[in-house]
Write an enzyme that holds these catalytic residues in place. Structure first.
Site, mmCIF file in Angstrom:
data_model
loop_
_atom_site.group_PDB
_atom_site.id
_atom_site.type_symbol
_atom_site.label_atom_id
_atom_site.label_comp_id
_atom_site.label_asym_id
_atom_site.label_seq_id
_atom_site.Cartn_x
_atom_site.Cartn_y
_atom_site.Cartn_z
ATOM 1 N N MET A 60 0.799 -1.221 0.000
ATOM 2 C CA MET A 60 0.000 0.000 0.000
ATOM 3 C C MET A 60 0.835 1.276 0.000
ATOM 4 O O MET A 60 0.377 2.329 0.442
ATOM 5 C CB MET A 60 -0.963 0.004 1.191
ATOM 6 C CG MET A 60 -1.880 -1.195 1.250
ATOM 7 S SD MET A 60 -2.818 -1.412 -0.277
ATOM 8 C CE MET A 60 -4.122 -0.240 -0.013
ATOM 9 N N LEU A 101 5.488 3.920 -4.853
ATOM 10 C CA LEU A 101 6.939 3.868 -5.044
ATOM 11 C C LEU A 101 7.368 4.977 -6.002
ATOM 12 O O LEU A 101 6.647 5.315 -6.944
ATOM 13 C CB LEU A 101 7.329 2.490 -5.593
ATOM 14 C CG LEU A 101 7.042 1.320 -4.634
ATOM 15 C CD1 LEU A 101 7.091 -0.004 -5.377
ATOM 16 C CD2 LEU A 101 8.006 1.335 -3.457
ATOM 17 N N ASN A 160 2.170 -5.782 -10.158
ATOM 18 C CA ASN A 160 1.258 -5.347 -9.104
ATOM 19 C C ASN A 160 -0.131 -5.882 -9.393
ATOM 20 O O ASN A 160 -0.505 -6.098 -10.549
ATOM 21 C CB ASN A 160 1.215 -3.817 -9.045
ATOM 22 C CG ASN A 160 0.292 -3.302 -7.940
ATOM 23 O OD1 ASN A 160 0.365 -3.757 -6.804
ATOM 24 N ND2 ASN A 160 -0.588 -2.366 -8.292
ATOM 25 N N HIS A 164 -4.136 -4.994 -8.759
ATOM 26 C CA HIS A 164 -4.985 -3.846 -8.413
ATOM 27 C C HIS A 164 -6.449 -4.272 -8.526
ATOM 28 O O HIS A 164 -6.839 -4.812 -9.575
ATOM 29 C CB HIS A 164 -4.681 -2.678 -9.354
ATOM 30 C CG HIS A 164 -5.536 -1.480 -9.116
ATOM 31 N ND1 HIS A 164 -5.306 -0.597 -8.081
ATOM 32 C CD2 HIS A 164 -6.646 -1.036 -9.764
ATOM 33 C CE1 HIS A 164 -6.240 0.340 -8.109
ATOM 34 N NE2 HIS A 164 -7.059 0.094 -9.110
#
Ligand code: GRF
Length: 194
Positions: A89, A92, A106, A108
């Site tokens: 969470m 970056l 990732n 999502h």
């Protein structure tokens, strides 16, 4: 292939990825790291014998670069070929992401490009959508916007609350992410559509 997994909480997606990386799977987990030392997923990873690390982002107030420099240490020590963000969470920086260009994934909880960012299920319900879903994508400097590696579509039912929808989508996350990682680790970037 050596896979490092970054988590922030329970790590249910991490667990499914780890459970799938056995037998003839081309990848193996080498590290589970978190921005929260109390993340329950760290204990789950330790129970499975996977090396863990944590860097508390609260130790670096208004110092994203400092947090990332600290996180990089255990991460680079693990010499990962692939990094999977799984319920991670923190946003970056482009510098960090660019270090792992083309080999950071990732998950999502929306059908990107719809609903990047937070509160995806509440937004889909509020919009009157009939469908929600989950996306696995390559991480690029732009948030939730990299090349799509897989998607799963999930129905939104009339009296869905965001919580009920989230739990329905999570089941599909647990199927999609392992399927994408298997294909990605074998060098195949064609999207998995469930
Ligand atoms: C879940 O809400 C999921 O949609 C998103 O991160 C949250 C926690 O996932 N990917 P996990 O149980 O920590 O993998």
């Amino acid at each position: 292939k050596r896979v490092a997994i970054l988590i922030s909480g329970g790590g249910s997606n991490m667990l499914r990825l780890v459970e799938d990386m056995t037998g003839d799977h081309p990848a193996r987990p080498v590290l589970v790291a978190s921005n929260d030392p109390s993340a329950a997923g760290l204990a789950r990873a330790e129970r499975l014998g996977i090396p863990t690390a944590s860097v508390d982002h609260r130790d670096f107030p208004r110092d994203r670069a400092g947090f990332e420099a600290a996180l990089l240490k255990p991460l680079l020590d693990a010499q990962p070929d692939i990094i999977c963000l799984a319920g991670f969470m923190r946003i970056l920086t482009p510098e960090f992401v660019t270090r792992f260009a083309g080999r950071m994934l990732n998950i999502h909880p929306s059908l990107l490009p719809s609903y990047p960012g937070l509160n995806t299920h509440a937004r889909a319900i509020a919009a009157g959508d009939r469908e929600a879903g989950v996306t696995v994508h390559e991480v690029t400097p732009e948030l939730d916007a990299g090349p799509i590696l897989g998607q799963a579509r999930v129905p939104i039912l009339p009296d869905d609350t965001p919580e009920v929808l989230a739990s329905r989508v999570l089941v599909h996350e647990h199927l999609l992410y392992p399927a994408v990682l298997r294909r990605f680790a074998a060098g195949d970037r064609s999207p998995v559509m469930l």
